[in-house]
Design an enzyme around this catalytic site. Structure first.
Site, PDB file in Angstrom:
ATOM      1  CG  ASP A 187     -56.091  34.877  45.068  1.00  0.00           C
ATOM      2  OD1 ASP A 187     -56.544  34.574  43.939  1.00  0.00           O
ATOM      3  OD2 ASP A 187     -55.479  34.062  45.788  1.00  0.00           O
ATOM      4  CG  HIS A 234     -58.738  31.228  46.967  1.00  0.00           C
ATOM      5  ND1 HIS A 234     -59.519  31.109  48.089  1.00  0.00           N
ATOM      6  CD2 HIS A 234     -57.462  31.029  47.411  1.00  0.00           C
ATOM      7  CE1 HIS A 234     -58.766  30.844  49.147  1.00  0.00           C
ATOM      8  NE2 HIS A 234     -57.500  30.786  48.747  1.00  0.00           N
ATOM      9  CB  ILE A 235     -54.962  31.347  41.465  1.00  0.00           C
ATOM     10  CG1 ILE A 235     -54.829  32.851  41.139  1.00  0.00           C
ATOM     11  CG2 ILE A 235     -56.122  30.735  40.713  1.00  0.00           C
ATOM     12  CD1 ILE A 235     -54.319  33.143  39.741  1.00  0.00           C
ATOM     13  N   GLY A 236     -53.818  31.976  44.887  1.00  0.00           N
ATOM     14  CA  GLY A 236     -52.590  32.387  45.579  1.00  0.00           C
ATOM     15  C   GLY A 236     -51.517  31.315  45.624  1.00  0.00           C
ATOM     16  CB  SER A 237     -51.203  28.128  47.241  1.00  0.00           C
ATOM     17  OG  SER A 237     -52.480  27.527  47.077  1.00  0.00           O
ATOM     18  CB  THR A 282     -55.004  38.677  59.626  1.00  0.00           C
ATOM     19  OG1 THR A 282     -56.192  38.978  58.897  1.00  0.00           O
ATOM     20  CG2 THR A 282     -54.317  39.961  59.994  1.00  0.00           C
ATOM     21  CD  GLU A 315     -62.765  32.416  48.004  1.00  0.00           C
ATOM     22  OE1 GLU A 315     -62.268  31.277  47.949  1.00  0.00           O
ATOM     23  OE2 GLU A 315     -62.144  33.401  48.424  1.00  0.00           O
ATOM     24  NE  ARG A 363     -44.353  29.534  58.655  1.00  0.00           N
ATOM     25  CZ  ARG A 363     -43.826  28.362  58.964  1.00  0.00           C
ATOM     26  NH1 ARG A 363     -42.757  27.946  58.357  1.00  0.00           N
ATOM     27  NH2 ARG A 363     -44.389  27.609  59.862  1.00  0.00           N
ATOM     28  CB  ILE A 364     -47.582  34.934  53.470  1.00  0.00           C
ATOM     29  CG1 ILE A 364     -47.745  33.415  53.400  1.00  0.00           C
ATOM     30  CG2 ILE A 364     -47.915  35.561  52.116  1.00  0.00           C
ATOM     31  CD1 ILE A 364     -49.150  32.922  53.105  1.00  0.00           C
ATOM     32  CB  SER A 380     -55.519  36.664  54.020  1.00  0.00           C
ATOM     33  OG  SER A 380     -56.542  37.632  54.226  1.00  0.00           O
ATOM     34  NE  ARG A 381     -58.950  30.703  53.791  1.00  0.00           N
ATOM     35  CZ  ARG A 381     -57.893  30.304  53.083  1.00  0.00           C
ATOM     36  NH1 ARG A 381     -57.338  31.112  52.205  1.00  0.00           N
ATOM     37  NH2 ARG A 381     -57.401  29.088  53.233  1.00  0.00           N
TER      38      ARG A 381
HETATM   39  C1  DGY Z   1     -54.157  28.647  51.651  1.00  0.00           C
HETATM   40  O1  DGY Z   1     -53.282  27.780  51.668  1.00  0.00           O
HETATM   41  O2  DGY Z   1     -54.787  28.966  52.660  1.00  0.00           O
HETATM   42  C2  DGY Z   1     -54.431  29.269  50.351  1.00  0.00           C
HETATM   43  O3  DGY Z   1     -55.387  30.267  50.421  1.00  0.00           O
HETATM   44  C3  DGY Z   1     -54.862  28.229  49.363  1.00  0.00           C
HETATM   45  O4  DGY Z   1     -56.031  27.630  49.803  1.00  0.00           O
END
Ligand code: DGY
Length: 328
Positions: free
Chosen positions: A261, A285-288, A208, A266, A156-157, A236-237
């Protein structure tokens, strides 16, 4: 009937706490304190649910929580769930897909533009008072428009990123475990084998989820396949990319730069060489991270947790624990 008992392990939005309060008895961790494993164990001895645990849910933890039925993450990622251990111990896990797609896609585009056009670097230079006439070439960058966007992981992203890329007249190429015919049609995205995507992308975006198959998916070999003037973007991660290999690739100029990100560790170690590289944009890590999206994610997670406790089911149970075939 007694209300179920829930442990809230990290800071959550007020609306989410209120929802939990309406349906459950809960204990909330004092977020100003660092928590040790032993302290967590004390809190989960008799709880039915854990919200936003922020740590591994595995046998080691679960053996201290005999009544636990569900752990709910306020994130789409759920690499903290040890699926086999949770299955074995009959514990369900939920995540929050959907509500954060556009917010994360925005930050990915921010990383693409800021690394390609050297926005962070030139901002720091301007603020340091270094702007002189006739120095346009000092910050020459790479065009984003009409370039090729390579997406690894068209979930989706990925689709939300592709949608933005259309507005920049980018060519979109992608790799995903399963082909996505509707994305091919909607975003004129061309499916290719993963190596071909890596070789042809000007901006390679990895999206992924992190699991055994995707750990270090992008390593030395893949970084060497990339174009010399390409950028790697990861929101992502961290462990999806072999960070040591990435540092080497940047130091030895196999690629032009990166927008990150997420990291293998972390918060990132202060001595990590990535932090002193001008051609790397580093976000924490501020994606969301918009208030609206985090509030919505918190409420989705709280509702999913309560739903599982009340009915034993929820659409937000992660696919592997629903015994469903993964789609993305
Ligand atoms: C997620 O939702 O997985 C984002 O990386 C925020 O943690």
């Amino acid at each position: 009937m007694d209300k179920p008992k829930v442990f809230i392990a990290n800071e959550i939005p007020r609306e989410a706490e209120e929802y939990i309060g309406e349906h459950c008895d809960y204990i909330m961790w004092d977020f100003t304190k660092k928590k040790t494993f032993q302290e967590i164990v004390q809190q989960i001895k008799d709880v039915d649910g854990i919200l936003e645990v922020g740590m591994k849910i595995d046998h080691e933890l679960l053996k201290h929580a005999p009544k636990l039925k569900v752990a709910s993450n306020i994130s789409v990622g759920y690499n903290n769930f040890n699926i086999e251990d949770m299955k074995e111990m009959g514990v369900l896990g939920t995540n929050t897909p959907g509500v954060l797609d556009n917010t994360v896609a925005d930050i990915i585009f921010g990383l693409i533009i800021s690394s390609a056009r050297r926005i962070v670097e030139s901002d720091a230079d301007t603020k340091a008072g270094n702007w002189e006439k006739g120095q346009m070439d000092k910050f020459f960058g790479k065009d984003v428009h009409h370039s090729t966007l390579g997406i690894i992981g068209m979930g989706r992203i990925g689709e939300a990123v592709a949608k933005r890329a259309l507005g920049f007249d980018m060519d979109i190429i992608y790799y995903n475990r399963n082909r996505k015919p509707h994305a091919e049609e909607k975003f004129k995205a061309e499916y290719m084998e993963m190596d071909k995507v890596i070789q042809n992308a000007d901006f390679l975006v990895v999206m992924t989820p992190l699991n055994d198959e995707t750990h270090h998916l992008i390593g030395e070999r893949e970084l060497q396949l990339m174009k010399k003037d390409a950028f790697l973007i990861n929101a992502s991660r961290g462990p999806v990319v072999d960070e040591k290999a990435l540092i080497k690739a940047l130091q030895e100029e196999w690629i032009a730069g990166a927008g990150l990100d997420v990291y293998e560790k972390e918060p990132i170690d202060k001595k990590n060489p990535l932090l002193s590289m001008k051609n790397v944009v580093t976000l924490p890590h501020i994606g969301s991270g918009t208030k609206k999206t985090r509030d919505e994610m918190g409420v989705v997670a709280a509702k999913a947790l309560v739903e599982v406790l009340q009915t034993g089911d929820s659409e937000y149970i992660v696919p592997e624990l629903r015994n469903e075939k993964k789609e993305d």
